[in-house]
Scaffold this motif. Sequence first.
Motif, PDB file in Angstrom:
ATOM      1  N   ASP A  55      11.765  11.061  -1.001  1.00 55.87           N
ATOM      2  CA  ASP A  55      11.074  10.033  -1.784  1.00 55.87           C
ATOM      3  C   ASP A  55       9.803  10.629  -2.382  1.00 55.87           C
ATOM      4  OD1 ASP A  55      12.926   8.101  -1.277  1.00 55.87           O
ATOM      5  OD2 ASP A  55      11.518   6.672  -0.399  1.00 55.87           O
TER       6      ASP A  55
ATOM      7  N   HIS B 256       6.745   9.500  -2.067  1.00 60.00           N
ATOM      8  CA  HIS B 256       5.498   9.160  -1.349  1.00 60.00           C
ATOM      9  C   HIS B 256       5.666   9.582   0.109  1.00 60.00           C
ATOM     10  CE1 HIS B 256       8.084   5.635  -2.344  1.00 60.00           C
ATOM     11  NE2 HIS B 256       8.366   5.823  -1.075  1.00 60.00           N
TER      12      HIS B 256
ATOM     13  N   HIS C   8       6.593   9.124   5.654  1.00 57.61           N
ATOM     14  CA  HIS C   8       7.011   8.330   4.493  1.00 57.61           C
ATOM     15  C   HIS C   8       6.214   7.030   4.492  1.00 57.61           C
ATOM     16  CE1 HIS C   8       9.682   4.999   2.970  1.00 57.61           C
ATOM     17  NE2 HIS C   8       9.732   5.802   1.933  1.00 57.61           N
ATOM     18  N   ILE C   9       5.709   6.640   3.345  1.00 53.43           N
ATOM     19  CA  ILE C   9       4.985   5.361   3.280  1.00 53.43           C
ATOM     20  C   ILE C   9       6.018   4.236   3.269  1.00 53.43           C
ATOM     21  CG2 ILE C   9       3.307   3.948   2.058  1.00 53.43           C
ATOM     22  CD1 ILE C   9       2.242   6.475   0.707  1.00 53.43           C
TER      23      ILE C   9
END
Length: 586
Positions: free
Chosen positions: A249, A251, A383-384
Amino acid sequence: MKTVAKLFLVGISACLLIIYIVTMPSGSSVLISLKPTIEPKTDFIFPQNVNDHNVVHQNVLKMESPENYNKHIAGNKDMPQTEEELYHDPYLKVKYRVDQTIVSTFDAQEYIKNSAHDSDPMKLNSFDQSQSDKIGSFRQIIDSRHYSCAARAEDWSNLPSSSIIMTFYNEARSALLRSVVSVLKRTPSHLLTDIVLVDDCSDDPDTGRLLKGLDPKIKVLRNIERQGLVRSRIYGALNAAGEVLTFLDSHIECNVDWLQPLLFQLTQKPRGIVSPVIDPIKAENLEYRVASSNIKGGFTWALHFTWVSLTEQDNQKRTKDSDPIVTPMIAGGLFSIEKKWFFESGGYDMNMDIWGGENFEISFKNWMCGGYLYIMPCSRVGHIFRKKHPYTFPDGNGRTYSKNTKLVAEIWMDDYKELFYQNRASARYSEVGDVSSRRELRERLQCNDFQWYLDNVYPELEIPEHKYVTISFNNWCLDSFGKTEYEVGLYKCHDKGGNQSWQINKSKSVVSQDDLCLTIRNKILVMKPCHNGNMHQQFEHDEDLETLYNSYNDVCVNVLNFKSRVVGVGRCNQDGVSTRWQITKV
Ligand code: UDP
Ligand code: MN
């Protein structure tokens, strides 16, 4: 919209995509402006064990060997000691270094400053953008691996190299930059062929384009029309040079030596998918937390992804903390796969739009068609996790998720798709177009069926029983007469459900109406409150003999006297003495 018109549009977009993939020089673009509105993120269950993450945070730190941990901190001069240092970015405005060689003078501060911003820092990204900007392009994070992981370095001498594929749509620049920089800084250079960034037609084309200046390994592609993450990742994969594809991803923050355990596992068993443990970065303050490595991916029948605890059997199969975790499902955002296997196994289902569902497809497919899914505990990536999507869904969030998951159910779940429809009623009416090519893929790969997957990969998944049935004999139906402790009997079938509609729970072998269960009392049958473990309430439906059998008393449910409609229990044998019941779904 009419089906024909819709199909036509889908066709046109597919052609456009293909033409685009073949002809588009990277970097050129046509900008389509999208109204940014926020849709609630209803189709993602936030990790159930998210509180466990916090609890385990402490456990993991306790499990670390203290000498090892202190050594790590002492040996790392960059390691921040105070909160201020933690968020101080040593790479802002200085020459950016990769592998000790100055390769770029990328001005991170300027880049981040020119990101789209809103006065509400949560608005554009569903995480605190001002906090993200403050952290900047890089920070030290805790080495969240179990301490025994460090000892595995000797496995890593002969690894294949990987491409990193990162698709993004209107990502906050600081988060995207930090994701890329963490890859550059925490991946051994010889294992990294290229970083393929796919800009899924973000409003600002510079966000991706400018990153090209960061490192020669970075390629930036841009969709001329928003495609969603599935088609964007395929586009990235087609342009990736590595033997292995690693999807991330936009972010994330890679942790120490994150890639090697993934690549190592693929050298041991090439046809499969490996994921890191995903450490949660809190959306509200970007705090990096340590995730439990005792969880795996699962799902509900509505096709919601969930995190579930490892079972006793799972734990018995593992001898070391660094052993792979066998998982029925991957979260989907972060994983590695051999490029050859990715394409041989059909990549992704290109009919899926925007977000969601693709992790089910790739997970079922891998297990059912000769692959596997492992989580590698010694690989960690932050990961956010956010609670809602910050971006729009042109067709609406719910409708898109229904469509994507319906594709999964129709192609991979055999008769179990009914359970999906029972739990996601809206999906019955979704239009998914032609699924024949994906069904052919399943044929071609000679995949096992969904029952095999349930039995072998996810045996602990509760299978709710097929809803309601009638139990009839010669058009006369078993009827409770709506009473408790009262003799059940036969009544002419009336097709109105009610006292003639029954649930047969296969796993517990219970025949019930609401919370009352068919119960043997002497020779007759009455309705009584269900009690787990009451042996007089357990009946097995034998589909061949069409009998309802109670093994505890060794009797069958029989019509004792058809003329007076009396039902009770009696002999049970195979020569036609016991009643053959017709069980019909209603
Ligand atoms: N994404 C994309 N196009 C879209 C939607 C999402 O490229 O139309 C990207 C997004 O920027 C992110 C990845 O796909 O890098 C996964 O999306 P997201 O992080 O929103 O999913 P989550 O992690 O919340 O499941
Ligand atoms: Mn994400």
